[in-house]
Design a protein around this motif. Structure first.
Motif: not given
Length: 265
Positions: A41-54
């Motif tokens: 779901a996070a990877m479909t968001v536009t305008g995002v530079d990075r996605v990380v799991v914490a």
């Protein structure tokens, strides 16, 4: 002016231990873990530079890295997702906005996050923003059924004319003196468990004590309100998408039914 999505995930959930690794079957029968679906779901968001799991758990780290996610390890002592996002700050560089896309909300549409970020940018005096979704009668009935069964389901929000949050609760608020048809709009707003913070808000959060309301409700965002900090509520629309969070084991079939209904694999 970067935006980073952080997906906080812990194994030792009080209500549902091991929840991030629970499989959810999509419309075609494909099983993917909750953390995988949240990352998707996070990877479909536009305008995002990075996605990380914490996370603080090796099992979640290994599962996330296996499907290609970037992982930041955070302390076991993090009490909630906001603290985990704050703990991850040093590994994120210097982003403009940090989005907390909680790992139990795999049905979060991309536009919820996109509109949330736009709302925070449009309000430079706000340090934190979160989405709210007006409920229809059918969704409100689900909230009430959970409470009557002794389950904690979704969270509701009330806000003022300037869209500043007044309160969040696991009870169904405000009081309603009538019933509603399944497709009728109600005065109850579902708080969508996503947050957009400016980094300074996360740093300040870690300096404040846990207040009595946060303790009673188990809602991390109440720490901001108890410190008289503005929490901007951003109205979002479902646009035909159903939305629910995975809070209890009973939510698994509910979410799988929504995936099937919406044709989401």
């Amino acid at each position: 002016m970067s935006v980073v999505i952080v997906i906080p995930a812990r194994y030792a959930s009080t209500r549902y231990p091991g929840k991030p690794l629970v499989d959810l079957r999509g419309a075609n029968g494909t099983a993917r873990s909750l953390i995988r679906r949240s990352w998707d779901a996070a990877m479909t968001v536009t305008g995002v530079d990075r996605v990380v799991v914490a996370t603080d758990d090796d099992r979640i780290r290994d599962a996330a890295q296996a499907f290609g996610a970037e992982v930041v390890m955070t302390p076991v002592s993090c009490a909630n997702g906001t603290e985990r996002c704050a703990a991850a700050l040093d590994a994120l560089g210097n982003p403009e906005i940090v989005v907390n896309l909680q790992g139990d909300a795999p049905l979060t549409p991309a536009w919820f996050v996109e509109e949330l970020v736009a709302g925070l940018r449009a309000n430079p005096d706000a340090m934190v923003a979160t989405p709210v979704l007006q409920t229809e009668g059918a969704a409100l009935r689900g909230f009430l059924e959970d409470r009557q069964a002794g389950r904690v389901g979704g969270t509701t929000a009330v806000f003022g004319a300037a869209m500043n949050a007044l309160y969040f609760s696991k009870e169904v608020i405000p009081y309603r003196g009538e019933t509603y048809a399944d497709d009728a709009m109600t005065p109850v707003w579902h708080h969508v468990g996503v947050y957009a913070y400016r980094p300074d808000a996360l740093r300040a959060y870690m300096t404040w004590p846990t207040g009595p309301l946060e303790t009673l409700e188990g809602l991390e965002q109440l720490r901001f309100l108890e410190q008289a900090q503005r929490v901007l509520c951003v109205k979002v629309a479902a646009k035909g998408r159903e939305f629910w969070e995975l809070n209890n084991p009973e939510d698994v079939p509910r979410i799988e039914a929504m995936l099937a209904k919406m044709g989401l694999d």
